[in-house]
Design a protein around this motif. Sequence first.
Motif, mmCIF file in Angstrom:
data_model
loop_
_atom_site.group_PDB
_atom_site.id
_atom_site.type_symbol
_atom_site.label_atom_id
_atom_site.label_comp_id
_atom_site.label_asym_id
_atom_site.label_seq_id
_atom_site.Cartn_x
_atom_site.Cartn_y
_atom_site.Cartn_z
ATOM 1 N N GLY A 250 17.118 10.928 4.050
ATOM 2 C CA GLY A 250 16.190 10.203 4.906
ATOM 3 C C GLY A 250 14.727 10.336 4.508
ATOM 4 N N TYR A 251 14.450 11.008 3.394
ATOM 5 C CA TYR A 251 13.059 11.189 2.986
ATOM 6 C C TYR A 251 12.389 9.867 2.601
ATOM 7 C CZ TYR A 251 14.029 16.233 2.614
ATOM 8 O OH TYR A 251 14.368 17.534 2.877
ATOM 9 N N ALA A 252 13.109 8.994 1.903
ATOM 10 C CA ALA A 252 12.511 7.710 1.496
ATOM 11 C C ALA A 252 12.125 6.902 2.730
ATOM 12 C CB ALA A 252 13.462 6.927 0.601
ATOM 13 N N SER A 253 13.008 6.830 3.709
ATOM 14 C CA SER A 253 12.703 6.073 4.931
ATOM 15 C C SER A 253 11.538 6.690 5.692
ATOM 16 C CB SER A 253 13.936 6.016 5.840
ATOM 17 O OG SER A 253 14.967 5.288 5.221
ATOM 18 N N LEU B 125 -4.305 -3.892 6.964
ATOM 19 C CA LEU B 125 -3.664 -4.986 6.237
ATOM 20 C C LEU B 125 -2.865 -5.835 7.213
ATOM 21 C CD1 LEU B 125 -2.416 -3.010 3.108
ATOM 22 C CD2 LEU B 125 -4.460 -4.424 3.300
ATOM 23 N N ASP B 126 -2.808 -7.129 6.965
ATOM 24 C CA ASP B 126 -2.073 -8.041 7.828
ATOM 25 C C ASP B 126 -0.613 -8.174 7.416
ATOM 26 O OD1 ASP B 126 -4.320 -8.666 9.349
ATOM 27 O OD2 ASP B 126 -4.926 -10.234 7.952
ATOM 28 N N ARG B 127 -0.310 -7.815 6.152
ATOM 29 C CA ARG B 127 1.031 -8.064 5.616
ATOM 30 C C ARG B 127 1.318 -7.086 4.487
ATOM 31 N NH1 ARG B 127 5.074 -11.760 4.723
ATOM 32 N NH2 ARG B 127 5.526 -12.304 2.576
ATOM 33 N N VAL B 128 2.583 -6.676 4.383
ATOM 34 C CA VAL B 128 3.063 -5.847 3.282
ATOM 35 C C VAL B 128 4.372 -6.461 2.798
ATOM 36 C CG1 VAL B 128 3.916 -3.554 2.616
ATOM 37 C CG2 VAL B 128 1.963 -3.754 4.176
ATOM 38 N N VAL B 129 4.555 -6.474 1.490
ATOM 39 C CA VAL B 129 5.763 -7.033 0.886
ATOM 40 C C VAL B 129 6.488 -5.943 0.095
ATOM 41 C CG1 VAL B 129 4.813 -9.365 0.763
ATOM 42 C CG2 VAL B 129 4.536 -7.820 -1.188
ATOM 43 N N ALA B 130 7.692 -6.276 -0.336
ATOM 44 C CA ALA B 130 8.470 -5.381 -1.191
ATOM 45 C C ALA B 130 9.461 -6.218 -1.973
ATOM 46 C CB ALA B 130 9.214 -4.338 -0.360
ATOM 47 N N VAL B 131 9.876 -5.692 -3.100
ATOM 48 C CA VAL B 131 10.986 -6.292 -3.842
ATOM 49 C C VAL B 131 11.981 -5.180 -4.174
ATOM 50 C CG1 VAL B 131 9.675 -8.193 -4.847
ATOM 51 C CG2 VAL B 131 9.870 -6.050 -6.103
ATOM 52 N N ARG B 132 13.223 -5.585 -4.298
ATOM 53 C CA ARG B 132 14.257 -4.662 -4.747
ATOM 54 C C ARG B 132 15.227 -5.438 -5.613
ATOM 55 N NH1 ARG B 132 19.280 -5.566 -2.704
ATOM 56 N NH2 ARG B 132 19.362 -6.775 -0.768
ATOM 57 N N ARG B 133 15.839 -4.739 -6.533
ATOM 58 C CA ARG B 133 16.905 -5.380 -7.304
ATOM 59 C C ARG B 133 18.055 -5.670 -6.350
ATOM 60 N NH1 ARG B 133 17.293 -2.395 -13.133
ATOM 61 N NH2 ARG B 133 15.086 -2.504 -13.637
ATOM 62 N N LEU B 134 18.742 -6.780 -6.585
ATOM 63 C CA LEU B 134 19.813 -7.191 -5.678
ATOM 64 C C LEU B 134 20.890 -6.118 -5.543
ATOM 65 C CD1 LEU B 134 20.242 -10.996 -6.415
ATOM 66 C CD2 LEU B 134 18.998 -9.890 -4.562
ATOM 67 N N ALA B 135 21.168 -5.384 -6.591
ATOM 68 C CA ALA B 135 22.214 -4.364 -6.561
ATOM 69 C C ALA B 135 21.777 -3.061 -5.890
ATOM 70 C CB ALA B 135 22.684 -4.062 -7.991
ATOM 71 N N ASP B 136 20.529 -2.926 -5.537
ATOM 72 C CA ASP B 136 19.996 -1.672 -5.004
ATOM 73 C C ASP B 136 20.180 -1.622 -3.485
ATOM 74 O OD1 ASP B 136 18.626 0.632 -4.386
ATOM 75 O OD2 ASP B 136 16.771 0.056 -5.412
ATOM 76 N N THR B 137 21.375 -1.229 -3.062
ATOM 77 C CA THR B 137 21.682 -1.201 -1.637
ATOM 78 C C THR B 137 20.955 -0.070 -0.909
ATOM 79 O OG1 THR B 137 23.688 0.068 -2.081
ATOM 80 C CG2 THR B 137 23.919 -2.334 -1.906
ATOM 81 N N ALA B 138 20.663 1.029 -1.591
ATOM 82 C CA ALA B 138 19.930 2.122 -0.947
ATOM 83 C C ALA B 138 18.539 1.649 -0.519
ATOM 84 C CB ALA B 138 19.831 3.332 -1.872
ATOM 85 N N SER B 139 17.853 0.916 -1.397
ATOM 86 C CA SER B 139 16.538 0.385 -1.034
ATOM 87 C C SER B 139 16.648 -0.678 0.051
ATOM 88 C CB SER B 139 15.817 -0.176 -2.266
ATOM 89 O OG SER B 139 15.401 0.883 -3.094
ATOM 90 N N ASN C 234 18.694 -0.591 2.491
ATOM 91 C CA ASN C 234 18.807 0.156 3.741
ATOM 92 C C ASN C 234 17.436 0.639 4.213
ATOM 93 O OD1 ASN C 234 21.582 -0.189 3.805
ATOM 94 N ND2 ASN C 234 21.997 1.752 2.782
ATOM 95 N N VAL C 235 16.608 1.135 3.300
ATOM 96 C CA VAL C 235 15.269 1.590 3.660
ATOM 97 C C VAL C 235 14.452 0.410 4.187
ATOM 98 C CG1 VAL C 235 13.094 2.563 2.799
ATOM 99 C CG2 VAL C 235 15.278 3.539 2.054
ATOM 100 N N LEU C 236 14.499 -0.719 3.507
ATOM 101 C CA LEU C 236 13.736 -1.892 3.932
ATOM 102 C C LEU C 236 14.178 -2.369 5.313
ATOM 103 C CD1 LEU C 236 13.663 -3.589 0.451
ATOM 104 C CD2 LEU C 236 11.648 -2.816 1.723
ATOM 105 N N ASP C 237 15.479 -2.324 5.570
ATOM 106 C CA ASP C 237 15.977 -2.698 6.893
ATOM 107 C C ASP C 237 15.443 -1.745 7.962
ATOM 108 O OD1 ASP C 237 17.395 -4.835 5.836
ATOM 109 O OD2 ASP C 237 19.314 -3.764 5.804
ATOM 110 N N LYS C 238 15.434 -0.440 7.663
ATOM 111 C CA LYS C 238 14.918 0.548 8.623
ATOM 112 C C LYS C 238 13.431 0.335 8.896
ATOM 113 C CE LYS C 238 18.251 4.131 7.475
ATOM 114 N NZ LYS C 238 18.460 5.421 6.790
#
Length: 177
Positions: A108-111, A127-141, A143-147
């Motif tokens: 849970g450290y990344a989250s 800031l008004d907005r923050v974005v992120a990208v992840r590789r499609l196969a990176d399910t761990a990331s 999960n973090v983005l969803d959290k």
Amino acid sequence: MTEIRTPRLLLRRWLEDDLVPLSEIHADPAVMRRIGDGATRSGDRTAHDIEAWEEEWDEEGFGMFAVELLGSGELAGAVGLSVAGAPAEIAGQVAISWRLGRVFWGQGYASEAAHATLEFALQDRGLDRVVAVRRLADTASANVLDKLGMQAEGTAQDPVHGHDLAVYGIDLTQYQD
């Protein structure tokens, strides 16, 4: 000096003593497989990364934090903000990213670090907005983005390495701490 404390972590600017442990993280193929071209990084390249991150702090008022465990003082990795250069879908926007040493995965450290960084971006830095990208196969990331409450906004392709990417975003009106 900008620092953020969470229940288990200290997010702080980079110190000279961070080079060796971050170099060890960057030397692990499992950590680096979803970053850039997937290649491990040398100590010299790691030193360049830290220098670039510190320059971004000086220029933008944000950057990549060193992530330190409060209990042990160990460097767990990096999390933070940067102005995205690519892909075109997010170029010029502020993006959140992270990388932690493999021994720190699944705890849970990344989250925890990413949540504190997102709050820092939207509330402290205004800031008004923050974005992120992840590789499609990176399910761990994923999960973090969803959290974090970030919303999938589409797909893109890494213009240098050709990887398929998922694009995420969140704005201040969507953010709930």
